[in-house]
Design a protein around this motif. Sequence first.
Motif, PDB file in Angstrom:
ATOM      1  N   ARG A 169       1.171  -0.696   0.159  1.00 51.19           N
ATOM      2  CA  ARG A 169       0.140  -0.309   0.002  1.00 51.19           C
ATOM      3  C   ARG A 169       1.064   1.120  -0.232  1.00 51.19           C
ATOM      4  N   SER A 170       2.042   1.220   1.242  1.00 55.88           N
ATOM      5  CA  SER A 170       2.910   2.608   0.677  1.00 55.88           C
ATOM      6  C   SER A 170       3.957   2.457  -0.459  1.00 55.88           C
TER       7      SER A 170
ATOM      8  N   GLU B  46     -20.978   0.388  -4.964  1.00 55.06           N
ATOM      9  CA  GLU B  46     -20.915  -0.051  -3.480  1.00 55.06           C
ATOM     10  C   GLU B  46     -20.929  -1.813  -3.759  1.00 55.06           C
ATOM     11  N   GLU B  47     -20.079  -2.618  -5.181  1.00 58.99           N
ATOM     12  CA  GLU B  47     -20.354  -3.589  -5.323  1.00 58.99           C
ATOM     13  C   GLU B  47     -18.402  -3.763  -5.533  1.00 58.99           C
ATOM     14  N   LYS B  48     -17.839  -2.896  -5.032  1.00 60.02           N
ATOM     15  CA  LYS B  48     -15.863  -2.232  -5.039  1.00 60.02           C
ATOM     16  C   LYS B  48     -15.179  -3.494  -5.083  1.00 60.02           C
TER      17      LYS B  48
ATOM     18  N   ALA C 113     -12.696  -8.667  -5.538  1.00 57.68           N
ATOM     19  CA  ALA C 113     -11.827  -9.868  -5.411  1.00 57.68           C
ATOM     20  C   ALA C 113     -12.377 -11.030  -6.719  1.00 57.68           C
ATOM     21  N   GLN C 114     -12.711 -10.397  -7.348  1.00 59.71           N
ATOM     22  CA  GLN C 114     -13.593 -11.490  -9.098  1.00 59.71           C
ATOM     23  C   GLN C 114     -11.968 -11.135  -9.196  1.00 59.71           C
TER      24      GLN C 114
ATOM     25  N   GLY D  54      -6.106  -3.629  -0.961  1.00 63.15           N
ATOM     26  CA  GLY D  54      -6.241  -2.649  -0.038  1.00 63.15           C
ATOM     27  C   GLY D  54      -7.402  -2.011  -1.312  1.00 63.15           C
ATOM     28  N   VAL D  55      -8.529  -1.462  -0.206  1.00 63.38           N
ATOM     29  CA  VAL D  55      -9.280  -0.482  -1.071  1.00 63.38           C
ATOM     30  C   VAL D  55      -9.209   0.518  -0.914  1.00 63.38           C
ATOM     31  N   VAL D  56      -9.105   1.855  -1.264  1.00 65.85           N
ATOM     32  CA  VAL D  56      -9.421   3.043   0.059  1.00 65.85           C
ATOM     33  C   VAL D  56      -9.970   4.265  -1.079  1.00 65.85           C
ATOM     34  N   GLY D  57     -11.415   4.312  -0.519  1.00 58.81           N
ATOM     35  CA  GLY D  57     -12.555   5.169  -1.202  1.00 58.81           C
ATOM     36  C   GLY D  57     -12.660   4.698  -2.192  1.00 58.81           C
TER      37      GLY D  57
END
Length: 114
Positions: free
Chosen positions: A13-14, A57-59, A64-65, A76-79
């Motif tokens: 992530r960094s 909404e399904e991000k 994952a898919q 990760g998911v950010v925003g």
Amino acid sequence: MDELEGFQRRHLRSLAHPLRPVVMIGKEGLSEAVLAKTDQELHAHELIKVRFGDWKEEKRALMAQMAEKLLAEVVGVVGHVGILFRQNREPKKRQIRVPARPRSPVAKSGGSGR
């Protein structure tokens, strides 16, 4: 590559922080064209960002898919931005080194140990 551990995800992530998204998820969702583009970008860069214009909404489910279909890891998911990582299969072509284990803090000796 085995599933990423927390400290490895944190490291990736960094590294992804300054990157700009190279794949956009729009009205069509997870189409074959989006998967092909994502596969191409993962092959070229190993670590990429994916921006969600629609399907917000399904991000997490879509990330994952994508990871499952492309043999990648969700970092990760950010925003409305997801981060994907897929290490190059050829060690000589790898651009990103994933740490093997967290660095342990240096033990400080405080004297005679009494």
